[in-house]
Motif scaffolding. Sequence first.
Motif, short mmCIF file in Angstrom:
data_model
loop_
_atom_site.label_atom_id
_atom_site.label_comp_id
_atom_site.label_asym_id
_atom_site.label_seq_id
_atom_site.Cartn_x
_atom_site.Cartn_y
_atom_site.Cartn_z
N VAL A 88 0.84 -1.21 0.11
CA VAL A 88 -0.02 -0.08 -0.08
C VAL A 88 0.74 1.27 -0.14
O VAL A 88 0.50 2.13 -0.95
CB VAL A 88 -0.96 0.10 1.21
N SER A 89 2.00 1.16 0.73
CA SER A 89 2.67 2.54 0.77
C SER A 89 3.47 2.61 -0.53
O SER A 89 3.61 3.84 -0.91
CB SER A 89 3.91 2.39 1.94
N TRP A 90 3.95 1.60 -1.20
CA TRP A 90 4.31 1.63 -2.48
C TRP A 90 3.45 2.34 -3.56
O TRP A 90 3.96 3.21 -4.13
CB TRP A 90 5.07 0.32 -3.08
N PHE A 91 2.34 1.85 -3.62
CA PHE A 91 1.21 2.34 -4.27
C PHE A 91 1.01 3.96 -4.00
O PHE A 91 0.92 4.64 -4.98
CB PHE A 91 -0.05 1.53 -4.20
N VAL A 92 1.19 4.39 -2.89
CA VAL A 92 0.71 5.66 -2.48
C VAL A 92 1.83 6.55 -2.97
O VAL A 92 1.57 7.69 -3.39
CB VAL A 92 0.35 5.75 -0.98
N THR A 93 3.18 6.09 -2.58
CA THR A 93 4.20 6.96 -2.82
C THR A 93 4.45 6.81 -4.43
O THR A 93 4.77 8.02 -5.23
CB THR A 93 5.59 6.24 -2.54
N LEU A 94 4.15 5.94 -5.27
CA LEU A 94 4.17 5.79 -6.61
C LEU A 94 2.95 6.87 -7.32
O LEU A 94 3.51 7.79 -8.16
CB LEU A 94 3.78 4.57 -7.35
N ALA A 95 1.86 6.82 -6.74
CA ALA A 95 0.94 7.76 -7.31
C ALA A 95 1.15 9.14 -6.81
O ALA A 95 1.16 10.18 -7.73
CB ALA A 95 -0.35 7.36 -6.71
N GLY A 96 1.56 9.43 -5.37
CA GLY A 96 1.98 10.84 -5.10
C GLY A 96 3.37 11.22 -5.79
O GLY A 96 3.22 12.31 -5.87
N GLY A 97 4.46 10.44 -5.97
CA GLY A 97 5.25 11.06 -6.99
C GLY A 97 5.01 11.32 -8.12
O GLY A 97 5.59 12.50 -8.64
N VAL A 98 4.19 10.63 -8.88
CA VAL A 98 3.48 11.02 -10.30
C VAL A 98 2.94 12.53 -10.13
O VAL A 98 3.18 13.39 -11.06
CB VAL A 98 2.71 10.16 -10.92
N VAL A 99 2.12 12.63 -9.31
CA VAL A 99 1.38 13.96 -9.01
C VAL A 99 2.26 15.03 -9.00
O VAL A 99 2.21 15.77 -9.46
CB VAL A 99 0.33 13.63 -8.12
N THR A 100 3.19 14.90 -7.86
CA THR A 100 4.16 15.98 -7.47
C THR A 100 5.07 16.36 -8.68
O THR A 100 5.51 17.47 -8.82
CB THR A 100 4.86 15.46 -6.20
N GLU A 101 5.47 15.08 -9.38
CA GLU A 101 6.42 15.47 -10.63
C GLU A 101 5.68 16.36 -11.60
O GLU A 101 6.16 17.00 -12.32
CB GLU A 101 7.00 14.32 -11.04
N GLY A 102 4.37 16.01 -11.64
CA GLY A 102 3.48 16.49 -12.75
C GLY A 102 3.19 18.02 -12.58
O GLY A 102 3.03 19.04 -13.23
N LEU A 103 3.49 18.75 -11.25
CA LEU A 103 3.19 20.08 -10.85
C LEU A 103 4.12 20.81 -11.34
O LEU A 103 4.14 22.10 -11.39
CB LEU A 103 2.99 20.01 -9.29
N ASP A 104 5.44 20.46 -11.57
CA ASP A 104 6.71 21.30 -11.97
C ASP A 104 6.97 22.44 -10.93
O ASP A 104 6.88 23.54 -11.46
CB ASP A 104 6.46 21.78 -13.35
N LEU A 105 7.01 22.06 -9.74
CA LEU A 105 7.38 23.17 -8.80
C LEU A 105 8.95 23.61 -8.49
O LEU A 105 9.05 24.58 -7.78
CB LEU A 105 6.67 22.75 -7.48
N GLY A 106 9.58 22.73 -8.86
CA GLY A 106 11.01 22.68 -8.61
C GLY A 106 11.59 21.87 -7.91
O GLY A 106 10.70 21.10 -7.26
N THR A 107 12.73 21.74 -7.78
CA THR A 107 13.55 20.60 -7.03
C THR A 107 13.20 20.62 -5.63
O THR A 107 12.78 19.48 -5.22
CB THR A 107 14.94 20.43 -7.51
N VAL A 108 13.24 21.71 -4.73
CA VAL A 108 13.46 21.72 -3.62
C VAL A 108 11.76 21.58 -3.05
O VAL A 108 11.60 20.50 -2.10
CB VAL A 108 13.88 23.01 -3.17
N VAL A 109 10.85 21.89 -3.68
CA VAL A 109 9.50 22.00 -3.20
C VAL A 109 9.11 20.43 -3.57
O VAL A 109 8.43 19.78 -2.75
CB VAL A 109 8.74 22.88 -4.10
N THR A 110 9.75 19.98 -4.55
CA THR A 110 9.32 18.45 -5.18
C THR A 110 9.91 17.61 -4.04
O THR A 110 9.29 16.65 -3.64
CB THR A 110 9.92 18.03 -6.46
N VAL A 111 11.03 17.69 -3.54
CA VAL A 111 11.49 16.89 -2.49
C VAL A 111 10.81 17.00 -1.33
O VAL A 111 10.57 16.02 -0.59
CB VAL A 111 13.05 17.31 -2.20
#
Length: 192
Positions: free
Chosen positions: A65-88
């Motif tokens: 479950v944690s892997w699935f949530v991080t996978l989905a959350g990572g895709v969403v945060t990468e898609g926002l294009d907010l910069g490296t620091v904010v993405t981390v």
Amino acid sequence: MGDFVEAALSFPAVIFTFLLAAVLLYWLLVLVGTLDIEIGDLDVGDGLGLGGVPVTVTASVLVVVSWFVTLAGGVVTEGLDLGTVVTVVLGCGVLLVALICGLFAARLVAVPLRRLYAPGGEASRNDFVGRECVIRTGTVTGEFGQAEVTALDGSTAIVQVRQTGEHELAYGNRALIFDHDIDGEFFWVAPA
């Protein structure tokens, strides 16, 4: 397929990707039969409501479950294009949310499974003390006798019994087991 692999190997999903690979390898080896390791119930999960179920089950649910949530959350945060620091920073938040979701899912699985893994306790000869038995030999003396007793789980056993000699106990009589002699490995009985 390339986007999926890239998302699985990018932060924050990469942490749980390797854990997921270990979980899948473990269950594959268990399924094939080469691995027969049962990591029992540890007390570390009791405070979280995960106790009473093997750690391998709850840890597997937590990782998946944690892997699935991080996978989905990572895709969403990468898609926002907010910069490296904010993405981390958002990725760290996704990790925290993923752990909470994983623990919640593991608890949802552990609660109904707990009944399947309920300990039955070890059987003891002292469990027969206080139970009725049926004499299965012609007579019971201070030196000889056998009786059939039914355990709490419904199984029956033939046990060695003795009496003090005050009463006559014969085949088919009901008797009460009132004591267990550990040294002689027999039970003391009296008419029921």
